[in-house]
Design an enzyme around this catalytic site. Structure first.
Site, short mmCIF file in Angstrom:
data_model
loop_
_atom_site.label_atom_id
_atom_site.label_comp_id
_atom_site.label_asym_id
_atom_site.label_seq_id
_atom_site.Cartn_x
_atom_site.Cartn_y
_atom_site.Cartn_z
N ILE A 36 0.82 -1.23 0.00
CA ILE A 36 0.00 0.00 0.00
C ILE A 36 0.85 1.26 0.00
O ILE A 36 0.32 2.36 -0.14
CB ILE A 36 -0.98 0.03 1.20
CG1 ILE A 36 -0.24 -0.17 2.52
CG2 ILE A 36 -2.08 -1.00 1.01
CD1 ILE A 36 -1.14 -0.02 3.74
N GLY A 37 2.15 1.12 0.15
CA GLY A 37 2.97 2.33 0.15
C GLY A 37 4.42 1.98 -0.09
O GLY A 37 4.86 0.88 0.20
N GLU A 38 5.11 2.95 -0.63
CA GLU A 38 6.54 2.75 -0.88
C GLU A 38 7.22 4.05 -0.51
O GLU A 38 6.90 5.09 -1.07
CB GLU A 38 6.75 2.46 -2.38
CG GLU A 38 8.19 2.32 -2.80
CD GLU A 38 8.68 0.89 -2.69
OE1 GLU A 38 8.17 0.06 -3.46
OE2 GLU A 38 9.54 0.61 -1.84
N GLY A 39 8.08 4.00 0.48
CA GLY A 39 8.76 5.24 0.86
C GLY A 39 10.26 5.04 0.77
O GLY A 39 10.73 3.97 0.40
N TYR A 41 12.25 4.82 3.13
CA TYR A 41 12.79 3.98 4.19
C TYR A 41 12.12 2.61 4.30
O TYR A 41 12.41 1.85 5.18
CB TYR A 41 12.70 4.72 5.54
CG TYR A 41 13.43 6.03 5.48
CD1 TYR A 41 14.81 6.06 5.38
CD2 TYR A 41 12.73 7.24 5.47
CE1 TYR A 41 15.49 7.26 5.29
CE2 TYR A 41 13.40 8.45 5.36
CZ TYR A 41 14.79 8.45 5.28
OH TYR A 41 15.45 9.63 5.18
N GLY A 42 11.21 2.31 3.44
CA GLY A 42 10.60 0.98 3.53
C GLY A 42 9.34 0.85 2.70
O GLY A 42 8.74 1.84 2.30
N VAL A 44 5.47 -0.53 2.48
CA VAL A 44 4.38 -0.72 3.44
C VAL A 44 3.34 -1.67 2.84
O VAL A 44 2.92 -1.50 1.70
CB VAL A 44 3.73 0.63 3.82
CG1 VAL A 44 2.68 0.44 4.91
CG2 VAL A 44 4.78 1.63 4.28
N LYS A 59 5.33 -2.15 7.88
CA LYS A 59 6.36 -1.36 7.17
C LYS A 59 7.69 -2.10 7.28
O LYS A 59 8.23 -2.26 8.38
CB LYS A 59 6.45 0.03 7.79
CG LYS A 59 7.45 0.95 7.13
CD LYS A 59 7.28 2.37 7.65
CE LYS A 59 8.37 3.30 7.20
NZ LYS A 59 8.16 4.67 7.68
N ASP A 156 8.91 16.31 9.13
CA ASP A 156 8.49 15.94 7.77
C ASP A 156 6.96 15.94 7.65
O ASP A 156 6.37 15.02 7.08
CB ASP A 156 9.06 14.57 7.36
CG ASP A 156 9.06 14.38 5.85
OD1 ASP A 156 8.87 15.37 5.11
OD2 ASP A 156 9.24 13.23 5.40
N1 LIG Z 1 -0.45 2.81 9.20
C1 LIG Z 1 -0.68 2.92 7.89
N2 LIG Z 1 -1.87 2.62 7.36
C2 LIG Z 1 -2.09 2.74 6.02
N3 LIG Z 1 -1.18 3.19 5.13
C3 LIG Z 1 0.04 3.51 5.59
C4 LIG Z 1 0.36 3.39 6.99
N4 LIG Z 1 1.64 3.79 7.15
C5 LIG Z 1 2.08 4.15 5.93
N5 LIG Z 1 1.14 3.98 4.99
C6 LIG Z 1 1.25 4.27 3.53
O1 LIG Z 1 2.59 4.10 3.12
C7 LIG Z 1 3.15 5.34 2.66
C8 LIG Z 1 4.61 5.41 3.05
O2 LIG Z 1 4.73 5.29 4.46
P1 LIG Z 1 5.81 6.09 5.30
O3 LIG Z 1 5.67 7.56 4.99
O4 LIG Z 1 5.74 5.72 6.74
O5 LIG Z 1 7.15 5.51 4.66
P2 LIG Z 1 8.53 6.24 4.40
O6 LIG Z 1 9.44 5.22 3.81
O7 LIG Z 1 9.02 6.85 5.66
O8 LIG Z 1 8.09 7.33 3.34
P3 LIG Z 1 8.77 8.72 2.91
O9 LIG Z 1 9.56 8.42 1.69
O10 LIG Z 1 7.58 9.61 2.65
O11 LIG Z 1 9.60 9.21 4.04
C9 LIG Z 1 2.25 6.43 3.28
O12 LIG Z 1 2.24 7.61 2.51
C10 LIG Z 1 0.89 5.73 3.28
O13 LIG Z 1 0.28 5.82 2.00
#
Ligand SMILES: Nc1ncnc2c1ncn2[C@@H]1O[C@H](COP(=O)(O)OP(=O)(O)OP(=O)(O)O)[C@@H](O)[C@H]1O
Length: 404
Positions: A36-39, A41-42, A44, A59, A156
């Site tokens: 559901i997500g790609e950031g 740092y990881g 998701v 995550k 952030d």
């Molecule tokens: N608890 C959650 N429930 C649902 N979706 C989530 C949750 N945590 C994260 N996500 C999804 O995953 C995405 C990336 O999560 P997160 O920002 O924690 O990762 P990151 O690797 O730190 O990202 P970034 O590159 O923005 O720093 C979020 O924008 C959201 O869409």
């Protein structure tokens, strides 16, 4: 006690595994659903806790250079901050840490939230009403005030780090850049906060900043909730400053004592250009925003960090307490269908089609999905271009009448 080296993998029972992992459950306690997500740092994933059927977000911690660096500092910081934050209605909760068999299989297990605000405002088909915007801003301020009471700077705050649940709750997420700070503040890197939400003192090279950088970002979120597009979308640091000056007028020593001594001004890298941008244009840029709203936005976007409104006082601003419409009650906030359900359905459908099972039901479902993604082009769209990862989002339950 560690398992004997002669014991084979298969001989380790479930009970033995619990010992191996210490207090952490193995990640196979969760059924992994879709990504559901790609950031940075990881990745998701959405998952289900097999013990109780609850939906969670998993995550995965990325180990970029594990041999040299061990466990990533950002993840350690994130875990430490999340533990400090504990349980708060407007901060996403870290439930536990789960581990896989390999060394890189470390997962932070979060409560699951159905939406992130960036995607939601890009794809919803009706805008949040004024009273809903007030509610969202108040929820954000409550979360931010909680962090700041604990001496934590988020560093952030941006739309995609705000999650929204199907109970109408807004929650701050992604504490990978968060930091504890002290008084007087120690030097910290100014290269924090996504550019569009970055405070001017950071852009001008200040290394001593505090929680007020988060309040600047809150102001940018407020503007974005009103306009449905980023308030200050600069392409690089100099353009970002230019956009700030255009909106607020150029800063000077009178309104921001010390600005001329900030590194990039003192070095001549940035000119404050007082004659080029003489006026604050917030009211002209947001003509439908009330007087109270303009005052609140200008208080979040005060140049001088010391004069910037804090998250606790902001909640008592007349915009929320005296001016109609009043903020909508939390229990009346709209909810929306989860796009993750649609993503999962699409993934399953793709897998089914690739197996050659082109039944008539599959064809029907496919055409339904195509029509919903083309609908997004007709929606409000805009902020992130024509991303079509999901269709136009309609509210599921609108418990109260449209209140303007
Ligand atoms: N608890 C959650 N429930 C649902 N979706 C989530 C949750 N945590 C994260 N996500 C999804 O995953 C995405 C990336 O999560 P997160 O920002 O924690 O990762 P990151 O690797 O730190 O990202 P970034 O590159 O923005 O720093 C979020 O924008 C959201 O869409």
């Amino acid at each position: 006690m560690a398992a004997s080296p002669v014991q084979s993998k298969h001989e380790i029972s479930e009970a033995g595994e619990a010992d191996l992992y210490g207090a952490c459950r193995p990640v196979k306690s969760f059924q992994k659903l879709n990504q559901i997500g790609e950031g940075a740092y990881g990745t998701v994933y959405r998952g289900i806790d097999k013990a109780n059927g609850r939906m969670v977000a998993l995550k995965r911690v990325i180990l970029h250079n594990e041999k040299q660096d061990g466990f990533p500092l950002t993840s350690l910081r994130e875990i430490r901050t999340l533990k400090l934050i504990g349980r708060h209605p407007h901060c996403v909760r870290l439930e536990e840490i789960a581990v896989g068999r390999k060394r890189d299989g470390v997962f932070l297990v979060f409560e699951y939230c159905e939406h992130d605000m960036a995607h939601l405002i890009d794809h919803m088909n009706t805008r949040f009403t004024s009273s809903e915007v007030k509610n969202l801003l108040l929820q954000l301020l409550r979360g931010v005030a909680h962090l700041h009471e604990l001496w934590i700077i988020h560093r952030d705050i941006k739309m995609s780090n705000l999650l929204y649940t199907n109970a109408g709750r807004l929650k701050l997420a992604d504490f990978g850049l968060a930091r504890l700070y002290g008084a007087p503040p120690a030097p910290m890197t100014p290269k924090v906060v996504t550019l569009w939400y970055r405070a001017p003192e950071l852009l001008l090279g200040s290394e001593t900043y505090d929680v007020s950088i988060d309040m600047w970002a809150v102001g940018c979120i407020f503007g974005e909730l009103l306009e449905y597009k980023p308030l200050l979308p600069g392409g690089d640091e100099l353009e970002q400053l230019k956009k700030i000056f255009e909106l607020l007028g150029s800063p000077n020593e009178r309104i921001w004592p010390g600005v001329e001594s900030l590194p990039h001004v003192a070095s001549g890298m940035v000119s404050l250009r007082p004659d080029r941008y003489p006026y604050n244009t917030v009211a002209a840029r947001l003509p439908r925003l009330s007087e109270g709203g303009v005052d609140l936005l200008n208080s979040f976007l005060a140049y001088d960090p010391q004069k910037r409104l804090n998250a606790t006082d902001a909640q008592r601003h007349a915009f929320f307490t005296n001016e109609r419409p009043l903020p909508k009650e939390d229990s009346l906030m709209p909810t929306f269908p989860s796009r993750h359900d649609e993503m999962e359905a699409r993934e399953k459908e793709r897998a089914r089609l690739s197996e050659g099972q082109k039944s008539s039901t599959a064809m029907l479902l496919k055409s339904a999905l195509f029509s919903s993604s083309s609908a997004s082009r007709k929606g409000l769209g805009g902020r992130e271009g024509l991303k079509t990862s999901g269709g136009t989002i309609m509210p599921v339950v609108k418990k109260a009448k449209h209140d303007g």
